[in-house]
Design a protein around this motif. Structure first.
Motif, PDB file in Angstrom:
ATOM      1  N   TRP A   1      41.342  49.231  37.945  1.00 38.50           N
ATOM      2  CA  TRP A   1      40.167  48.415  37.601  1.00 38.50           C
ATOM      3  C   TRP A   1      38.885  49.222  37.742  1.00 38.50           C
TER       4      TRP A   1
ATOM      5  N   SER B   1      36.177  50.053  34.825  1.00 36.31           N
ATOM      6  CA  SER B   1      34.850  49.432  34.789  1.00 36.31           C
ATOM      7  C   SER B   1      33.741  50.468  34.902  1.00 36.31           C
TER       8      SER B   1
ATOM      9  N   GLU C   1      31.515  50.942  36.785  1.00 35.91           N
ATOM     10  CA  GLU C   1      30.273  50.526  37.432  1.00 35.91           C
ATOM     11  C   GLU C   1      30.631  49.954  38.788  1.00 35.91           C
TER      12      GLU C   1
ATOM     13  N   LEU D   1      31.366  43.058  40.076  1.00 39.16           N
ATOM     14  CA  LEU D   1      32.515  43.705  39.444  1.00 39.16           C
ATOM     15  C   LEU D   1      33.583  44.038  40.468  1.00 39.16           C
TER      16      LEU D   1
ATOM     17  N   SER E   1      35.321  40.744  41.562  1.00 41.07           N
ATOM     18  CA  SER E   1      36.273  40.180  40.591  1.00 41.07           C
ATOM     19  C   SER E   1      37.475  41.095  40.444  1.00 41.07           C
ATOM     20  N   GLY E   2      37.264  42.414  40.542  1.00 41.53           N
ATOM     21  CA  GLY E   2      38.389  43.327  40.476  1.00 41.53           C
ATOM     22  C   GLY E   2      39.342  43.111  41.632  1.00 41.53           C
TER      23      GLY E   2
END
Lengths: 160, 103, 182, 84
Positions: free
Chosen positions: A14, A18, A20, A25, A28-29
Motif C-alpha cells: 500500500w 500511494s 504519499e 492515507l 486507511s492503508g
C-alpha cells in the motif's frame, strides 16, 4: 503469525502504491491491509516459516543468474527459428517423471523448463509427471537433467 | 546523451526487437503448441528488457521499484499463463503438428 | 501516429467481434478491445477511466460473460450454415432490413454531431464557463492532482455514485442468477 | 526514443491481432489476447514515460494482474465446463 506477516506485506505494498505519507492515507492503508489479511491470511504463508526456508531462498537466488542466462539464449533461439525463412522446427512431445516432491519445486521446474531453450511445459501434476513440448527432436528434446538436478538442490531436504 | 540514457536505450530496443520477433513467431509457427514458445519466452524477456531499460532511465525511486514489481510478477505469471493454456489444449486433446504436415 | 493505429485497432476489433460465429471468440476479441481502449484512455490522460476499463472491461466483464456462456449455447444457431433453404432466404431479408435501420440511425447520429462545436476550440461556449475553473482551481478546491479524476469523483460525484450503484446492482443480479443451487 | 519504442510495440500488437482474428482455435485467440495484454502493460509504462507522468505505472500494475485473471477464468471454463 501468518496474519501479522500478511498484513505487513500488504501494508508495505500500500505504501509503495500511494507514495504519499499523510495521516489519512496511512490510516486507511492500515485498516484495509488488516481487513485483507483477516480474510485471506492463509493464502500467502500457508505454513510456518522455519530456518530451511531461508536456506532455500538463498539457493534460489544463486540459481537465478543461470536461469537469466538461459532465458537470453532461448530468446536468440526463438528469434533464429522465427526469422529463418525455412523455419527449422520439428516439434515433438516428451513425457518424463521428475522425482520432485514439493509443490514449490514442481512449480519452479515447470517455469524453468518453459523459460529454457526449445521446451515448454504442457502438463505437470503433483506426482512429478511432466509433459513437455519440444521444438526440436533428438538429444535436445528432453530438458536437461541438469535443470532437474539444480531444482532438486534448491528443494533440498524438504520434509513434506 | 549521457551514458545512462544510452544503456537504457540499448535495453529498450533489444526488448522491442524480441517482442516483435515473438509476434512474428506467433504468426508464422504452424500450430498452437509451437506458438506457445514465442509467447512464453520472447514476450516475457522482451517485456522484462523494456521495463529494465525504463528502470535504468529513471534511476532509483518509487517508480523504478514499481517497475521492478511488475517485472517480477510478469516473470512468474507469464510462463504460468502459457503453461495453463498449453494444459487446457492438452486436456482437450489437441494433437501437435508434425514435420511434413501441411502448414 | 500511435493514436491512429490504436483507433484502427478498435474498429477492426469491433467488426471482427460482430462477424464471429462463436460467442466465446467474440468475448475474447472484446477483451482485446478493452485492453486497447484503456491505452486510448491513458493517452487522453483519464487515468481512472482507464482503471475502470481495465478492471471492468477486460477483467470482470470477460469473467461474467464466460460464466453466462457456461450456462447457455456457445455457437450461433445453425441457420447460417443452412445454405439455400427458405428459412435462410427469410433470414437474409431480415438481415438487410436490420442493416438499413442501423445505417439510418447512424446517419442521424452523425448529422447530430455536425452542430457540435469543434473539438478543442478554446472559444467554444462549452469551454468558456466551467472548464477554466476546473483547470485553475481543482487542486485548491479538492486536493486531487489529476483533474479528470477530480471532475469525475468530486464535481460530478453524485453522477458517478449513481453509475457505480448501477454497476453494483448489475453485479449482484448476475451473482444471484448464476449461483449454483446445491 | 520512447515514441519509437511505443510504435514498434503497437505494430507488434497489430501482428498478434491478426492471429487473434484468424486463429483457427479458441486457444490461439486466448494466447494472442494474452500476448496483447503483456504488450499493453509495456505500452502503458512507456506512455507514462512519454508524458512524464510515471503514476501511469499503477494502471500497468493493475493490468498485469487483470490480464492473468481473465486468462485463468477462460481456462477454468475450458477445463471444467463451468466457472463456479
Amino acid at each position: 503469525m501468518s496474519f501479522v506477516l500478511t498484513s505487513i506485506v500488504m501494508f508495505l505494498f500500500w505504501m509503495l502504491l500511494s507514495e504519499e505519507f499523510t495521516f489519512i492515507l496511512i490510516l486507511s492503508g492500515l485498516v484495509s491491509s488488516l481487513f485483507v489479511s483477516f480474510i485471506s491470511h492463509d493464502l500467502l504463508f500457508g505454513r510456518a516459516i522455519d530456518k530451511s526456508d531461508i536456506v532455500r531462498v538463498h539457493r534460489f537466488i544463486r540459481y537465478l543468474p543461470w536461469l537469466l542466462w538461459q532465458i537470453i539464449i532461448s530468446n536468440f533461439d526463438i528469434a533464429y527459428r522465427a526469422l529463418h525463412p525455412k523455419m527449422p522446427i520439428d516439434p515433438c512431445i516428451v513425457r518424463f517423471n521428475s522425482e520432485l516432491k514439493s509443490e514449490l519445486g514442481i512449480a519452479i521446474l515447470a517455469n524453468s523448463i518453459t523459460l529454457t531453450p526449445g521446451t515448454v511445459t504442457v502438463m505437470a501434476n503433483e506426482k512429478g509427471d511432466f509433459v513437455v513440448h519440444s521444438i526440436v527432436k533428438g538429444d535436445k528434446a528432453l530438458p536437461g537433467i541438469d535443470i532437474q538436478a539444480k531444482v532438486k538442490k534448491i528443494e533440498g531436504v524438504m520434509d513434506v | 546523451m549521457d551514458i545512462r540514457t544510452i544503456v537504457s536505450g540499448v535495453f529498450l530496443f533489444t526488448g522491442c526487437f524480441f517482442m516483435f520477433v515473438a509476434s512474428i513467431g506467433i504468426i508464422r509457427f504452424p500450430d498452437f503448441y509451437s506458438r506457445i514458445h514465442p509467447a512464453g519466452k520472447g514476450d516475457t524477456m522482451g517485456q522484462a528488457m523494456v521495463l529494465i531499460g525504463l528502470m535504468i532511465y529513471e534511476g532509483f525511486s518509487f517508480v523504478s521499484l514499481k517497475l521492478l514489481i511488475i517485472v517480477i510478477f510478469i516473470l512468474i505469471a507469464n510462463p504460468t499463463a502459457t503453461h495453463a493454456l498449453a494444459n487446457a489444449a492438452y486436456v482437450a486433446g489437441l494433437k501437435p503438428w508434425k514435420k511434413g504436415d501441411k502448414r | 501516429m500511435i493514436d491512429i493505429i490504436l483507433l484502427l485497432f478498435l474498429v477492426i476489433c469491433g467488426f471482427v467481434a460482430v462477424a464471429m460465429n462463436d460467442l466465446l471468440s467474440t468475448t475474447i476479441i472484446l477483451g482485446a478491445y478493452s485492453l486497447i481502449m484503456a491505452i486510448v484512455w491513458t493517452r487522453l490522460n483519464a487515468v481512472d477511466v482507464a482503471f475502470t476499463e481495465a478492471s471492468v472491461g477486460a477483467g470482470i466483464t470477460t469473467v461474467l460473460i464466460i460464466a453466462a456462456l457456461s450456462r447457455t449455447q456457445r455457437m450461433e444457431a445453425q441457420i447460417l450454415a443452412g445454405g439455400r433453404s427458405k428459412k435462410y432466404e427469410k433470414y437474409k431479408v431480415k438481415r438487410l432490413l436490420l442493416l438499413m435501420v442501423i445505417l439510418v440511425t447512424g446517419g442521424i447520429l452523425m448529422y447530430g454531431t455536425i452542430d457540435m462545436p469543434a473539438f478543442g476550440n478554446p472559444n467554444d461556449p462549452a469551454n468558456l464557463h466551467v472548464v477554466p475553473r476546473y483547470i485553475k482551481k481543482t487542486y485548491e478546491e479538492t486536493g486531487v492532482v489529476n483533474f479528470v479524476t477530480a471532475i469525475l469523483a468530486n464535481y460530478r460525484g453524485y453522477d458517478t455514485l449513481g453509475e457505480t450503484s448501477v454497476i453494483f446492482t448489475a453485479g449482484l443480479s448476475v451473482i444471484l442468477l448464476l449461483r449454483r443451487k446445491k | 526514443m520512447f515514441d519509437v519504442a511505443a510504435i514498434i510495440i503497437v505494430l507488434a500488437a497489430a501482428l498478434v491481432l491478426y492471429r487473434a482474428i484468424r486463429g483457427p482455435m479458441v486457444c490461439d485467440r486466448v494466447l494472442a489476447v494474452n500476448v496483447i495484454g503483456t504488450k499493453t502493460v509495456v505500452l502503458l509504462a512507456l506512455i507514462g514515460f512519454i508524458y512524464k507522468r510515471p503514476y501511469f505505472l499503477d494502471i500497468a500494475l493493475v493490468y498485469a494482474l487483470i490480464n492473468f485473471i481473465a486468462t485463468i477464468a477462460f481456462l477454468k471454463y475450458r477445463e471444467m465446463g463451468r466457472l463456479d
